[in-house]
Structures are given as C-alpha cells and as structure tokens.
Scaffold this motif. Structure first.
Motif, short mmCIF file in Angstrom:
data_model
loop_
_atom_site.label_atom_id
_atom_site.label_comp_id
_atom_site.label_asym_id
_atom_site.label_seq_id
_atom_site.Cartn_x
_atom_site.Cartn_y
_atom_site.Cartn_z
N ASP A 116 9.22 -39.77 14.25
CA ASP A 116 10.41 -39.60 15.23
C ASP A 116 9.81 -38.82 17.23
N GLY A 117 8.87 -38.05 16.81
CA GLY A 117 8.58 -36.94 17.85
C GLY A 117 8.70 -35.92 17.47
N SER A 118 9.41 -35.37 16.58
CA SER A 118 9.88 -33.95 15.87
C SER A 118 9.16 -33.54 15.12
N ALA A 119 8.83 -32.00 14.88
CA ALA A 119 8.05 -31.04 13.69
C ALA A 119 9.23 -30.30 13.45
N VAL A 120 8.21 -30.30 11.94
CA VAL A 120 9.01 -29.39 11.43
C VAL A 120 7.63 -28.45 10.24
N ALA A 121 8.65 -27.16 10.14
CA ALA A 121 7.34 -26.47 9.98
C ALA A 121 8.55 -25.76 8.90
N LEU A 122 7.06 -25.64 7.40
CA LEU A 122 7.40 -25.87 6.10
C LEU A 122 6.33 -24.29 5.46
N THR A 123 6.91 -23.65 4.92
CA THR A 123 6.27 -22.44 3.83
C THR A 123 6.49 -23.29 2.09
N ILE A 124 4.98 -23.12 1.77
CA ILE A 124 4.55 -23.43 0.58
C ILE A 124 5.83 -22.16 -0.37
N GLU A 125 5.91 -22.21 -0.92
CA GLU A 125 7.00 -20.96 -2.13
C GLU A 125 6.00 -21.18 -3.18
N ALA A 126 5.67 -21.84 -4.14
CA ALA A 126 5.33 -22.66 -5.14
C ALA A 126 3.67 -22.82 -5.23
N ILE A 127 3.33 -22.73 -5.84
CA ILE A 127 2.45 -24.32 -5.69
C ILE A 127 1.83 -24.45 -7.55
N GLU A 128 1.91 -24.93 -8.45
CA GLU A 128 0.99 -24.27 -9.73
C GLU A 128 0.51 -25.76 -10.07
N SER A 129 -0.37 -25.88 -10.58
CA SER A 129 -1.36 -28.02 -10.99
C SER A 129 -1.31 -27.46 -12.11
N PRO A 130 -0.54 -28.48 -13.19
CA PRO A 130 0.25 -30.33 -12.24
C PRO A 130 1.43 -29.59 -12.23
N SER A 131 2.16 -28.90 -12.59
CA SER A 131 3.75 -29.24 -12.47
C SER A 131 4.26 -29.34 -11.40
N THR A 132 4.39 -28.29 -10.54
CA THR A 132 4.84 -27.73 -9.39
C THR A 132 4.69 -27.24 -7.57
N PHE A 133 5.55 -28.33 -6.97
CA PHE A 133 5.31 -28.28 -5.96
C PHE A 133 6.61 -27.76 -5.48
N VAL A 134 6.88 -26.04 -4.24
CA VAL A 134 7.83 -25.94 -3.62
C VAL A 134 7.72 -25.34 -2.35
N ASP A 135 8.28 -26.50 -1.14
CA ASP A 135 8.50 -25.69 0.16
C ASP A 135 10.18 -25.95 0.53
N GLN A 136 10.40 -24.43 1.92
CA GLN A 136 11.04 -24.66 2.29
C GLN A 136 10.51 -25.09 4.17
N ALA A 137 12.02 -24.81 4.46
CA ALA A 137 12.27 -25.35 6.16
C ALA A 137 13.28 -24.07 6.22
N LYS A 138 12.82 -23.73 7.75
CA LYS A 138 14.02 -22.85 7.54
C LYS A 138 14.44 -24.05 9.22
N LEU A 139 15.42 -24.15 8.90
CA LEU A 139 16.37 -24.83 9.95
C LEU A 139 17.68 -23.86 11.00
N PRO A 140 18.00 -23.99 12.02
CA PRO A 140 18.75 -22.89 12.62
C PRO A 140 19.95 -23.40 11.72
N LEU A 141 20.65 -21.92 11.28
CA LEU A 141 20.86 -21.12 10.32
C LEU A 141 21.52 -21.71 9.26
N ALA A 142 20.07 -22.16 8.36
CA ALA A 142 19.90 -23.02 7.03
C ALA A 142 18.63 -22.88 6.62
N ARG A 143 18.69 -22.94 5.50
CA ARG A 143 17.44 -23.13 4.86
C ARG A 143 17.24 -24.58 4.22
N MET A 144 16.44 -24.91 3.65
CA MET A 144 16.34 -26.13 3.09
C MET A 144 14.69 -26.62 2.43
#
Length: 143
Positions: A55-83
């Motif tokens: 749709d033309g937008s961009a989202v910056a994310l940070t990898i919070e945790a990554i452990e093969s082969p079981s876990t992948f966690v990322d987080q987006a900082k949004l205005p006044l929120a985090r997802m």
C-alpha cells in the motif's frame, strides 16, 4: 492491552518453517501484503528491519528474540503504542509443527492500532500461514 492468539498445525517440520520465517528478505514471496524487506546481515536479537508494504507504507521493526527452530519475536513502535508479534514453532506429532501467533499491543493508543492494523493482520493469518508453509515446503531439508 489487546491480544490475539491463533494456532495452526502444519504438515511441515519446524526447521524448514523457521528457515522461511527467519529469511526476512524472502517474506514478500509468501506474504502478499509485503513489497520488499530491508535488512542487513543475519537476523539476530536487536537487529532492525523495515517492511515496505504494497500500500506504499513502511513499518520499522526490531527483532526482540530469535531462537532456531522455535521462536521469532518482533516489535513495531507505532505512535503511542507498540505491537509485538510472537511466532512460536512447537513440535507436533508426525513431524508436524504447531505454529502459534501471538500479537500483543500496548500503550495509550493500543486500542486504536488494534482496530487499524492488528485485526487486519489476524484476519489474514490463515492465508499468510498457508503461503509461508507452502514456501517452506519448497526449501531443501537440512542435512
């Protein structure tokens, strides 16, 4: 704090599924909402990446945790929120994998971002998950 949890049991081993999930630049091959991914180097906790959406937008994310082969966690900082998006790959019978998606929003505008973004992501999870599994099935097995 809005939270969405969805699980899928897939007929694929978690090593291949994790490889598909951890190969950030290839996400556009199985997520039809992503046009491109910017990321340098191997994915690791603390590294950042940017999703360029169709749709033309961009989202910056940070990898919070990554452990093969079981876990992948990322987080987006949004205005006044985090997802936070947590992907857990759990072993299931017969070499299958139980994939658990947990999307959690926090912050003063979490309710708004839940309505604008998270619910749309959740709605598309079945299709996105099947596309990711189909992509992962094409990967060669690990030796």
């Amino acid at each position: 704090m809005p939270r969405h949890i969805h699980e899928f049991t897939l007929d694929i081993d978690r090593d291949r599924l994790f490889r598909a999930l951890a190969d950030l630049k290839r996400w556009p091959e199985w997520d039809d909402g992503i046009r491109a991914v910017e990321h340098e180097g191997p994915p690791k906790a603390g590294s950042r990446f940017t999703l360029h959406l169709k749709d033309g937008s961009a989202v910056a994310l940070t990898i919070e945790a990554i452990e093969s082969p079981s876990t992948f966690v990322d987080q987006a900082k949004l205005p006044l929120a985090r997802m936070q998006s947590r992907h857990e790959l759990l072993p299931a019978e017969g070499g299958r994998t139980r994939l658990r998606h947990v999307i959690t929003l926090s912050g003063p505008l979490a309710w708004l971002w839940d309505r604008l973004v998270a619910r749309k992501i959740v709605e598309g999870l079945p299709r996105q998950t099947e596309r990711m599994a189909a992509y992962a099935r094409r990967l060669s097995p690990l030796p």
